[in-house]
Design a protein around this motif. Sequence first.
Motif, PDB file in Angstrom:
ATOM      1  N   GLY A   1       0.729  -1.121  -0.101  1.00  0.00           N
ATOM      2  CA  GLY A   1      -0.111  -0.290  -0.175  1.00  0.00           C
ATOM      3  C   GLY A   1       0.907   1.529   0.226  1.00  0.00           C
ATOM      4  O   GLY A   1       2.012   1.104   0.054  1.00  0.00           O
ATOM      5  N   VAL A   2       0.125   2.376  -0.313  1.00  0.00           N
ATOM      6  CA  VAL A   2       0.889   3.794  -0.189  1.00  0.00           C
ATOM      7  C   VAL A   2       0.637   4.286   1.221  1.00  0.00           C
ATOM      8  O   VAL A   2      -0.495   4.219   1.758  1.00  0.00           O
ATOM      9  CB  VAL A   2       0.353   4.669  -1.146  1.00  0.00           C
ATOM     10  N   ALA A   3       1.597   4.477   2.008  1.00  0.00           N
ATOM     11  CA  ALA A   3       1.770   5.248   3.317  1.00  0.00           C
ATOM     12  C   ALA A   3       2.423   6.771   3.382  1.00  0.00           C
ATOM     13  O   ALA A   3       3.448   6.667   3.915  1.00  0.00           O
ATOM     14  CB  ALA A   3       2.489   4.199   4.222  1.00  0.00           C
ATOM     15  N   PRO A   4       1.401   7.521   3.266  1.00  0.00           N
ATOM     16  CA  PRO A   4       2.302   8.967   3.409  1.00  0.00           C
ATOM     17  C   PRO A   4       2.501   9.200   4.815  1.00  0.00           C
ATOM     18  O   PRO A   4       1.504   8.909   5.563  1.00  0.00           O
ATOM     19  CB  PRO A   4       0.945   9.862   2.682  1.00  0.00           C
ATOM     20  N   MET A   5       3.652   9.764   4.844  1.00  0.00           N
ATOM     21  CA  MET A   5       4.112   9.908   6.314  1.00  0.00           C
ATOM     22  C   MET A   5       4.794  11.346   6.380  1.00  0.00           C
ATOM     23  O   MET A   5       5.122  12.005   5.410  1.00  0.00           O
ATOM     24  CB  MET A   5       5.142   8.821   6.743  1.00  0.00           C
ATOM     25  N   TRP A   6       4.826  11.931   7.501  1.00  0.00           N
ATOM     26  CA  TRP A   6       5.365  13.049   7.715  1.00  0.00           C
ATOM     27  C   TRP A   6       6.737  12.565   8.489  1.00  0.00           C
ATOM     28  O   TRP A   6       6.649  11.889   9.370  1.00  0.00           O
ATOM     29  CB  TRP A   6       4.803  13.898   9.014  1.00  0.00           C
ATOM     30  N   VAL A   7       7.913  12.997   8.004  1.00  0.00           N
ATOM     31  CA  VAL A   7       9.112  12.822   8.401  1.00  0.00           C
ATOM     32  C   VAL A   7       9.694  13.810   8.989  1.00  0.00           C
ATOM     33  O   VAL A   7      10.100  15.116   8.655  1.00  0.00           O
ATOM     34  CB  VAL A   7       9.992  12.312   7.111  1.00  0.00           C
ATOM     35  N   PHE A   8      10.008  13.681  10.352  1.00  0.00           N
ATOM     36  CA  PHE A   8      10.560  14.695  11.299  1.00  0.00           C
ATOM     37  C   PHE A   8      11.979  14.399  11.683  1.00  0.00           C
ATOM     38  O   PHE A   8      12.409  13.365  12.023  1.00  0.00           O
ATOM     39  CB  PHE A   8       9.725  14.720  12.690  1.00  0.00           C
ATOM     40  N   THR A   9      12.860  15.661  11.579  1.00  0.00           N
ATOM     41  CA  THR A   9      14.326  15.707  12.351  1.00  0.00           C
ATOM     42  C   THR A   9      14.026  15.364  13.686  1.00  0.00           C
ATOM     43  O   THR A   9      13.735  16.387  14.445  1.00  0.00           O
ATOM     44  CB  THR A   9      14.881  16.712  11.747  1.00  0.00           C
ATOM     45  N   LYS A  10      14.637  14.517  14.141  1.00  0.00           N
ATOM     46  CA  LYS A  10      14.676  13.919  15.521  1.00  0.00           C
ATOM     47  C   LYS A  10      15.096  15.020  16.424  1.00  0.00           C
ATOM     48  O   LYS A  10      14.749  14.965  17.532  1.00  0.00           O
ATOM     49  CB  LYS A  10      15.170  12.614  15.772  1.00  0.00           C
ATOM     50  N   GLU A  11      16.105  15.668  16.125  1.00  0.00           N
ATOM     51  CA  GLU A  11      16.936  16.732  16.759  1.00  0.00           C
ATOM     52  C   GLU A  11      16.041  17.666  17.289  1.00  0.00           C
ATOM     53  O   GLU A  11      15.959  18.169  18.448  1.00  0.00           O
ATOM     54  CB  GLU A  11      18.184  17.314  15.972  1.00  0.00           C
ATOM     55  N   TYR A  12      14.966  18.029  16.441  1.00  0.00           N
ATOM     56  CA  TYR A  12      13.999  19.172  16.752  1.00  0.00           C
ATOM     57  C   TYR A  12      12.876  18.644  17.663  1.00  0.00           C
ATOM     58  O   TYR A  12      12.147  19.202  18.550  1.00  0.00           O
ATOM     59  CB  TYR A  12      13.716  19.947  15.867  1.00  0.00           C
ATOM     60  N   VAL A  13      12.401  17.425  17.617  1.00  0.00           N
ATOM     61  CA  VAL A  13      11.526  16.652  17.812  1.00  0.00           C
ATOM     62  C   VAL A  13      12.021  16.535  19.511  1.00  0.00           C
ATOM     63  O   VAL A  13      11.049  16.784  20.425  1.00  0.00           O
ATOM     64  CB  VAL A  13      11.159  15.511  17.611  1.00  0.00           C
TER      65      VAL A  13
ATOM     66  N   VAL B   1      -2.274   9.307   7.127  1.00  0.00           N
ATOM     67  CA  VAL B   1      -3.554   8.705   6.677  1.00  0.00           C
ATOM     68  C   VAL B   1      -3.399   7.072   6.790  1.00  0.00           C
ATOM     69  O   VAL B   1      -2.086   6.705   6.936  1.00  0.00           O
ATOM     70  CB  VAL B   1      -4.369   9.164   5.454  1.00  0.00           C
ATOM     71  N   ASP B   2      -4.340   6.370   7.013  1.00  0.00           N
ATOM     72  CA  ASP B   2      -4.192   4.924   6.896  1.00  0.00           C
ATOM     73  C   ASP B   2      -3.671   4.479   5.640  1.00  0.00           C
ATOM     74  O   ASP B   2      -3.754   5.092   4.581  1.00  0.00           O
ATOM     75  CB  ASP B   2      -5.298   4.285   7.227  1.00  0.00           C
ATOM     76  N   THR B   3      -2.627   3.171   5.553  1.00  0.00           N
ATOM     77  CA  THR B   3      -2.241   2.580   4.341  1.00  0.00           C
ATOM     78  C   THR B   3      -3.175   2.305   3.499  1.00  0.00           C
ATOM     79  O   THR B   3      -4.334   1.548   3.960  1.00  0.00           O
ATOM     80  CB  THR B   3      -1.224   1.536   4.924  1.00  0.00           C
ATOM     81  N   LEU B   4      -3.054   2.650   2.200  1.00  0.00           N
ATOM     82  CA  LEU B   4      -4.066   2.460   1.388  1.00  0.00           C
ATOM     83  C   LEU B   4      -3.705   1.633   0.162  1.00  0.00           C
ATOM     84  O   LEU B   4      -2.633   2.135  -0.377  1.00  0.00           O
ATOM     85  CB  LEU B   4      -4.815   3.613   0.841  1.00  0.00           C
TER      86      LEU B   4
ATOM     87  N   LYS C   1       4.982  -8.069   5.799  1.00  0.00           N
ATOM     88  CA  LYS C   1       3.994  -8.929   5.397  1.00  0.00           C
ATOM     89  C   LYS C   1       2.708  -8.430   6.215  1.00  0.00           C
ATOM     90  O   LYS C   1       1.564  -8.408   5.679  1.00  0.00           O
ATOM     91  CB  LYS C   1       4.218 -10.347   5.606  1.00  0.00           C
ATOM     92  N   GLU C   2       3.016  -8.379   7.505  1.00  0.00           N
ATOM     93  CA  GLU C   2       1.644  -7.843   8.490  1.00  0.00           C
ATOM     94  C   GLU C   2       1.319  -6.478   8.173  1.00  0.00           C
ATOM     95  O   GLU C   2      -0.063  -6.399   7.922  1.00  0.00           O
ATOM     96  CB  GLU C   2       2.096  -7.826   9.941  1.00  0.00           C
ATOM     97  N   PHE C   3       2.423  -5.591   7.685  1.00  0.00           N
ATOM     98  CA  PHE C   3       1.937  -4.243   7.188  1.00  0.00           C
ATOM     99  C   PHE C   3       0.997  -4.276   5.900  1.00  0.00           C
ATOM    100  O   PHE C   3      -0.053  -3.782   5.742  1.00  0.00           O
ATOM    101  CB  PHE C   3       3.076  -3.485   6.892  1.00  0.00           C
ATOM    102  N   ASN C   4       1.229  -5.167   4.848  1.00  0.00           N
ATOM    103  CA  ASN C   4       0.524  -5.238   3.692  1.00  0.00           C
ATOM    104  C   ASN C   4      -1.067  -5.925   4.030  1.00  0.00           C
ATOM    105  O   ASN C   4      -1.797  -5.445   3.634  1.00  0.00           O
ATOM    106  CB  ASN C   4       1.048  -6.355   3.117  1.00  0.00           C
TER     107      ASN C   4
END
Length: 490
Positions: free
Chosen positions: A168-180, A312-315, A410-413
């Motif tokens: 599936g397609v899994a759009p994500m926000w990718v954060f720099t951990k230093e600032y998190v 969002v949820d993986t689609l 596989k579980e993710f799929n």
Amino acid sequence: MGRIKCIKTKKLISSLSIVLFFIMTLTFFTSCGNNSNKVGSGGQKITELTWYTIGLEPKDYKQVITEVNKYLEEKINVHLNMKFIDFGDYTQKMSVIINSGEDYDLAFTCSWAGDYLGNSRKGAFLELNDMLNSDSGNLLFTTIDKRFWDGASIDGKIYGVPNQKELGVAPMWVFTKEYVDKYNIPYESIHSLEDLEPWLKIIKENEPGVVPLYITKGFSYTVFFDQLVDPVGILSDDETLTIRNMFETAEMKKSLDTLRRYYQLGYINTDSATAQDDKSVKRLVTKGDGQPYAEKIWSKDLKYEVVASPIVDTLVTNASATGALIAISQNSKNKEKSFEFLTLLNTDKKLRNLLNYGIEGVHYEKVSENSIKLLNQDQRRYEIPYFGLGNMFITYTLDNEPDTKWEEFKEFNDKAKVSPALGFKFDASRVSSEIAAINNVLEEFKATLYSGSVDVDEYLTKLNNKLKEQGIDKVINEMQSQLDAWKSNN
């Protein structure tokens, strides 16, 4: 070949000229030789396969391919010649190669580069059903998850071998951990575009050298939509299967208004409409399409640690199910050997990892039977798009990844949601000229709109007016008619 005119200066051609002519002639015929003239170390015939793939050629490609070919020669009497085309140029250059009738053997193809659907329908790729249904093809067919084959199927026919990975397609926000860490950002609870706002404000006010939301030219925000043909498709949860122009939806208008506001507040980089991904740019957050442990790969590439949260949820969509395949050219003179190679690529762990990671002791070292540590990462001597090279489920895990990585994939799929339109393949032959014109309009407007740098009402109106002028309503009506027919039979 035209006549060669020589100026006669002597009655006899010098001996040196004769030697030079002989050498040039020999070189010409050697360079134009075919596979039948190539023999291995044991005197056996070697078939050379030409494979077009996506990405830049790694610095140590020649060193690695030498080892690959030693192994392939031993296993199936094949040598591989990989030709790399960068991401932004791949579709256009492969179109030229295909239309020229070039004699190549294999090509990366997918829903977003290399036009799997279009090139399959026009006969550029070999139909694989008979090969897959044969005794020798059974190993390959059963190795790959059936859902990938279903995604690759076009009117019951398969034209490419899926590279087994996330489904599936899994759009994500990718954060720099230093600032998190510095600002205690609860990134795991941040999902929508609007959720980002308070943290973008904090970075803007406290980190003058950091871009709060980093956007490049390839950015899009289509998380609510299943595009069947850009920008036409259905809302991702629409069981009525109503075809829409994505840029006429309330969801898109809301997202573009938010991006515009962020740009005006200085949360987005000023070159967002034209920027290429520059890993040296410091940022709080950017958008990526991910999968389990994607942040590990992103951290390795960026050379600093990142963390990620799903938008969002993986689609599972038609596009995601055909996110990476390798096709055999219809013009290939080595169709059987190409299929034999693809079987080995997807089932042979040694070959797959050699192509993926390079040479043991040079590019990586083993830390356990199935786990490795990459060497000399700062030199980046062998970096290659892993997803483009076959079955990822037989590749080694990295030393910072769990041994259960591929079981979790596989579980993710299995847990991914499925688009109501999954399995529908649009036949664009009746509206091909309209789609070509629409793509030109999108090329003109999309990056600018998504950048946040222009007035949304003005540019969105211009975009939709131009789309209508170029026949988008005809495309919508044709797709709706086909989708209704498909729905009634499923």
